[in-house]
Scaffold this motif. Structure first.
Motif, PDB file in Angstrom:
ATOM      1  N   ASP A   1       0.695  -1.411   0.048  1.00 31.71           N
ATOM      2  CA  ASP A   1       0.145   0.204   0.260  1.00 31.71           C
ATOM      3  C   ASP A   1       1.081   1.448   0.121  1.00 31.71           C
ATOM      4  OD1 ASP A   1       0.797  -0.962   2.151  1.00 31.71           O
ATOM      5  OD2 ASP A   1      -1.007   0.404   3.199  1.00 31.71           O
ATOM      6  N   LEU A   2       2.357   0.803  -0.210  1.00 28.67           N
ATOM      7  CA  LEU A   2       2.703   2.153  -0.105  1.00 28.67           C
ATOM      8  C   LEU A   2       2.952   3.066  -1.270  1.00 28.67           C
ATOM      9  CD1 LEU A   2       6.485   0.845   1.725  1.00 28.67           C
ATOM     10  CD2 LEU A   2       4.920   2.863   2.728  1.00 28.67           C
ATOM     11  N   LYS A   3       2.920   4.324  -1.377  1.00 32.47           N
ATOM     12  CA  LYS A   3       2.812   5.081  -2.601  1.00 32.47           C
ATOM     13  C   LYS A   3       4.154   5.739  -2.911  1.00 32.47           C
ATOM     14  CE  LYS A   3      -2.217   6.681  -1.454  1.00 32.47           C
ATOM     15  NZ  LYS A   3      -2.606   6.138  -0.012  1.00 32.47           N
ATOM     16  N   ASN A   4       4.062   5.944  -4.441  1.00 31.85           N
ATOM     17  CA  ASN A   4       5.420   6.551  -4.806  1.00 31.85           C
ATOM     18  C   ASN A   4       7.046   5.802  -4.954  1.00 31.85           C
ATOM     19  OD1 ASN A   4       7.368   8.619  -6.307  1.00 31.85           O
ATOM     20  ND2 ASN A   4       8.023   9.259  -4.465  1.00 31.85           N
ATOM     21  N   LEU A   5       6.658   4.259  -5.276  1.00 27.62           N
ATOM     22  CA  LEU A   5       6.923   3.046  -4.310  1.00 27.62           C
ATOM     23  C   LEU A   5       7.501   2.649  -6.095  1.00 27.62           C
ATOM     24  CD1 LEU A   5       9.375   1.213  -2.888  1.00 27.62           C
ATOM     25  CD2 LEU A   5       6.994  -0.500  -2.623  1.00 27.62           C
ATOM     26  N   LYS A   6       8.441   2.755  -6.418  1.00 28.33           N
ATOM     27  CA  LYS A   6       9.093   1.913  -8.088  1.00 28.33           C
ATOM     28  C   LYS A   6       9.499   0.416  -7.402  1.00 28.33           C
ATOM     29  CE  LYS A   6      12.129   1.932 -11.418  1.00 28.33           C
ATOM     30  NZ  LYS A   6      13.113   3.331 -12.317  1.00 28.33           N
ATOM     31  N   LYS A   7      10.059   0.046  -6.502  1.00 33.82           N
ATOM     32  CA  LYS A   7      10.346  -1.582  -6.774  1.00 33.82           C
ATOM     33  C   LYS A   7      11.185  -1.394  -5.218  1.00 33.82           C
ATOM     34  CE  LYS A   7      14.595  -1.357  -8.454  1.00 33.82           C
ATOM     35  NZ  LYS A   7      15.682  -2.514  -9.323  1.00 33.82           N
ATOM     36  N   ILE A   8      10.963  -3.148  -5.108  1.00 34.17           N
ATOM     37  CA  ILE A   8      11.445  -3.075  -2.681  1.00 34.17           C
ATOM     38  C   ILE A   8      12.668  -4.320  -3.867  1.00 34.17           C
ATOM     39  CG2 ILE A   8      11.252  -4.395  -1.322  1.00 34.17           C
ATOM     40  CD1 ILE A   8       8.723  -3.780  -1.151  1.00 34.17           C
ATOM     41  N   ASP A   9      14.014  -3.637  -3.803  1.00 33.29           N
ATOM     42  CA  ASP A   9      15.329  -4.396  -3.828  1.00 33.29           C
ATOM     43  C   ASP A   9      15.443  -5.614  -2.196  1.00 33.29           C
ATOM     44  OD1 ASP A   9      15.317  -4.260  -6.453  1.00 33.29           O
ATOM     45  OD2 ASP A   9      17.074  -2.974  -6.232  1.00 33.29           O
ATOM     46  N   ARG A  10      16.047  -6.956  -2.539  1.00 32.88           N
ATOM     47  CA  ARG A  10      16.186  -7.078  -0.806  1.00 32.88           C
ATOM     48  C   ARG A  10      17.852  -7.652  -0.405  1.00 32.88           C
ATOM     49  NH1 ARG A  10      12.479 -11.884  -0.219  1.00 32.88           N
ATOM     50  NH2 ARG A  10      14.054 -12.707  -1.713  1.00 32.88           N
ATOM     51  N   ILE A  11      18.294  -7.397   0.308  1.00 33.20           N
ATOM     52  CA  ILE A  11      19.482  -7.247   0.023  1.00 33.20           C
ATOM     53  C   ILE A  11      19.958  -8.102   1.128  1.00 33.20           C
ATOM     54  CG2 ILE A  11      21.738  -6.381   0.651  1.00 33.20           C
ATOM     55  CD1 ILE A  11      20.554  -3.898  -0.678  1.00 33.20           C
ATOM     56  N   THR A  12      20.595  -9.526   1.506  1.00 32.46           N
ATOM     57  CA  THR A  12      20.996 -10.652   2.064  1.00 32.46           C
ATOM     58  C   THR A  12      22.316 -10.479   2.223  1.00 32.46           C
ATOM     59  OG1 THR A  12      18.685 -11.654   1.304  1.00 32.46           O
ATOM     60  CG2 THR A  12      21.064 -12.587   2.809  1.00 32.46           C
ATOM     61  N   THR A  13      22.831 -10.712   3.577  1.00 31.11           N
ATOM     62  CA  THR A  13      24.212 -10.282   3.810  1.00 31.11           C
ATOM     63  C   THR A  13      24.487 -11.615   4.519  1.00 31.11           C
ATOM     64  OG1 THR A  13      24.502  -7.513   3.661  1.00 31.11           O
ATOM     65  CG2 THR A  13      26.399  -9.389   4.993  1.00 31.11           C
ATOM     66  N   VAL A  14      25.294 -12.232   3.962  1.00 31.88           N
ATOM     67  CA  VAL A  14      25.498 -13.928   5.845  1.00 31.88           C
ATOM     68  C   VAL A  14      27.127 -13.472   5.880  1.00 31.88           C
ATOM     69  CG1 VAL A  14      25.892 -16.238   5.433  1.00 31.88           C
ATOM     70  CG2 VAL A  14      23.975 -15.477   4.171  1.00 31.88           C
ATOM     71  N   MET A  15      27.425 -13.578   7.804  1.00 33.60           N
ATOM     72  CA  MET A  15      28.299 -13.514   7.850  1.00 33.60           C
ATOM     73  C   MET A  15      28.942 -14.343   8.600  1.00 33.60           C
ATOM     74  SD  MET A  15      27.152  -9.126   8.924  1.00 33.60           S
ATOM     75  CE  MET A  15      26.050  -9.745   9.684  1.00 33.60           C
ATOM     76  N   ASP A  16      30.117 -14.541   9.200  1.00 35.51           N
ATOM     77  CA  ASP A  16      30.482 -15.282  10.398  1.00 35.51           C
ATOM     78  C   ASP A  16      29.777 -16.148  10.808  1.00 35.51           C
ATOM     79  OD1 ASP A  16      33.885 -14.418  10.467  1.00 35.51           O
ATOM     80  OD2 ASP A  16      33.091 -12.886   9.563  1.00 35.51           O
ATOM     81  N   PHE A  17      29.873 -17.098  11.729  1.00 37.64           N
ATOM     82  CA  PHE A  17      28.808 -18.363  12.694  1.00 37.64           C
ATOM     83  C   PHE A  17      27.618 -18.055  11.402  1.00 37.64           C
ATOM     84  CE2 PHE A  17      31.754 -16.555  15.290  1.00 37.64           C
ATOM     85  CZ  PHE A  17      32.406 -17.239  16.031  1.00 37.64           C
ATOM     86  N   GLU A  18      27.253 -17.037  10.213  1.00 39.95           N
ATOM     87  CA  GLU A  18      26.323 -17.842  10.070  1.00 39.95           C
ATOM     88  C   GLU A  18      24.382 -16.908   9.804  1.00 39.95           C
ATOM     89  OE1 GLU A  18      25.415 -20.205   6.694  1.00 39.95           O
ATOM     90  OE2 GLU A  18      28.099 -20.358   7.491  1.00 39.95           O
ATOM     91  N   ILE A  19      25.272 -15.918  10.781  1.00 40.54           N
ATOM     92  CA  ILE A  19      25.085 -15.048  10.932  1.00 40.54           C
ATOM     93  C   ILE A  19      24.486 -13.892   9.781  1.00 40.54           C
ATOM     94  CG2 ILE A  19      23.675 -12.754  12.298  1.00 40.54           C
ATOM     95  CD1 ILE A  19      26.192 -13.977  14.720  1.00 40.54           C
ATOM     96  N   ASN A  20      22.958 -13.744   9.477  1.00 34.77           N
ATOM     97  CA  ASN A  20      22.860 -12.869   8.288  1.00 34.77           C
ATOM     98  C   ASN A  20      21.800 -11.861   8.437  1.00 34.77           C
ATOM     99  OD1 ASN A  20      20.263 -13.529   9.287  1.00 34.77           O
ATOM    100  ND2 ASN A  20      19.284 -14.352   7.174  1.00 34.77           N
ATOM    101  N   SER A  21      21.667 -10.247   7.217  1.00 34.56           N
ATOM    102  CA  SER A  21      21.379  -9.617   7.375  1.00 34.56           C
ATOM    103  C   SER A  21      20.492  -9.167   6.239  1.00 34.56           C
ATOM    104  CB  SER A  21      22.405  -7.932   8.229  1.00 34.56           C
ATOM    105  OG  SER A  21      21.242  -7.427   7.795  1.00 34.56           O
ATOM    106  N   ILE A  22      18.870  -8.861   6.513  1.00 32.70           N
ATOM    107  CA  ILE A  22      18.091  -9.473   5.549  1.00 32.70           C
ATOM    108  C   ILE A  22      17.695  -7.439   5.248  1.00 32.70           C
ATOM    109  CG2 ILE A  22      15.912  -9.075   4.457  1.00 32.70           C
ATOM    110  CD1 ILE A  22      15.955 -12.347   5.684  1.00 32.70           C
TER     111      ILE A  22
END
Length: 330
Positions: free
Chosen positions: A113-134
């Motif tokens: 429902d967000l306005k003025n939104l062209k697209k969303i890119d998901r960025i996933t970073t996987v670090m030591d000990f398999e800890i991730n960030s989305i």
């Protein structure tokens, strides 16, 4: 007799209604025209709030010579401190060539429902000990060609900041949104420690069990931002990067801006206070906020200067008096 009782109850109800009505009208008049007993109520309120916020011996903020706590005075000393911080976080191995996983133009019903939104890119970073960030990059349809980095705090997912994300999108900003490690969509992996056994990382305080001379878990807070901005650098041409962080995200905003001068303006809301302001035990903070190895390199006062040092860079910290994040401190 019965009718008399009913009549009497009816009269009492009318009297009560009239009293309540006129009491309400008089109360509104007291507030609006400040007539008696306005002054008395005002003094009583101040007295009660003063008693509730009295400072005991365990919550005093002691006087310090803050100038003496700032250990650099030249540009070279500032740059050397920034370099020391970077080397401590990444153990002299800045991950310049690591590319996070990019899923472009994804769909997430939470944001349809967000306005003025062209697209969303998901960025996933996987670090030591398999800890991730989305993280999500919300690209504005009608863009002012500026990027806001929005970082949520300890409350969890950056979905909690949807109204803020929407506000900036409507103003033409693209928004790169993060949650703190182990929170939101980020995982909480199991680790096997030779010293402590099997541990599930569910709290930032668990990071002390994997901290070592050659490894700093502080990287989990900043590496996803660094790698994401490297991706943004290559794929977009924004005029500026600006950082907005709430609570633990405000802490992250200051730490990250201190080590990366690509950030122009930093806005930290209820983000951090110096160690000397943390006398109250319940407000002492998580692992990352009081780690001696980090703050021996640059204490909070120095971090505030580092995050705002450079051409056209600034830091603004916001604290609300009755904010539950900060009221115990202030």
């Amino acid at each position: 007799m019965k009718n008399n009782i009913i009549d009497m109850n009816y009269v009492i109800l009318i009297i009560l209604f009239v009293l309540i009505f006129f009491s309400f009208i008089y109360g509104m008049s007291v507030v609006h025209f400040e007539i008696f007993p306005f002054d008395f109520i005002k003094k009583l309120k101040i007295s009660v709030l003063s008693d509730n916020n009295s400072i005991d011996d365990n919550s005093k903020i002691y006087e310090n010579d803050f100038n003496s706590l700032i250990r650099f005075s030249t540009e070279n000393e500032i740059l050397n401190t920034r370099s020391e911080l970077t080397n401590y976080i990444w153990n002299h191995n800045l991950p310049k060539n690591i590319i996070p996983q990019i899923d472009s133009n994804i769909y997430d019903s939470n944001y349809d429902d967000l306005k003025n939104l062209k697209k969303i890119d998901r960025i996933t970073t996987v670090m030591d000990f398999e800890i991730n960030s989305i993280s999500y990059l919300f690209v504005a349809e009608k863009s002012n060609n500026k990027l806001i980095i929005y970082h949520q705090g300890h409350s969890g997912d950056f979905l909690n900041g949807k109204n803020t994300i929407e506000f900036f999108l409507n103003k033409g900003y693209s928004v790169l949104a993060f949650s703190m490690p182990l929170l939101g969509m980020n995982n909480q992996p199991m680790i096997d420690s030779s010293n402590f056994g099997t541990i599930q990382l569910t709290s930032h305080n668990h990071f002390k069990f994997i901290n070592s001379i050659n490894f700093s878990p502080i990287k989990f807070f900043v590496e996803p931002i660094f790698l994401s901005l490297n991706y943004v650098d290559k794929q977009f041409d924004f005029e500026s990067y600006n950082f907005v962080g709430l609570s633990g995200g405000g802490w992250t905003a200051i730490i990250y801006s201190a080590i990366d001068d690509r950030i122009s303006n930093t806005y930290s809301i209820a983000g951090s206070v110096p160690i000397s302001y943390r006398s109250i035990q319940q407000n002492f903070g998580d692992y990352e906020q009081t780690l001696p190895e980090l703050y021996n390199i640059a204490n909070y006062f120095e971090l505030y200067l580092l995050s705002s040092y450079g051409d056209s860079r600034k830091l603004l910290q916001v604290f609300n008096k009755y904010d539950p994040c900060t009221e115990k401190t202030f």
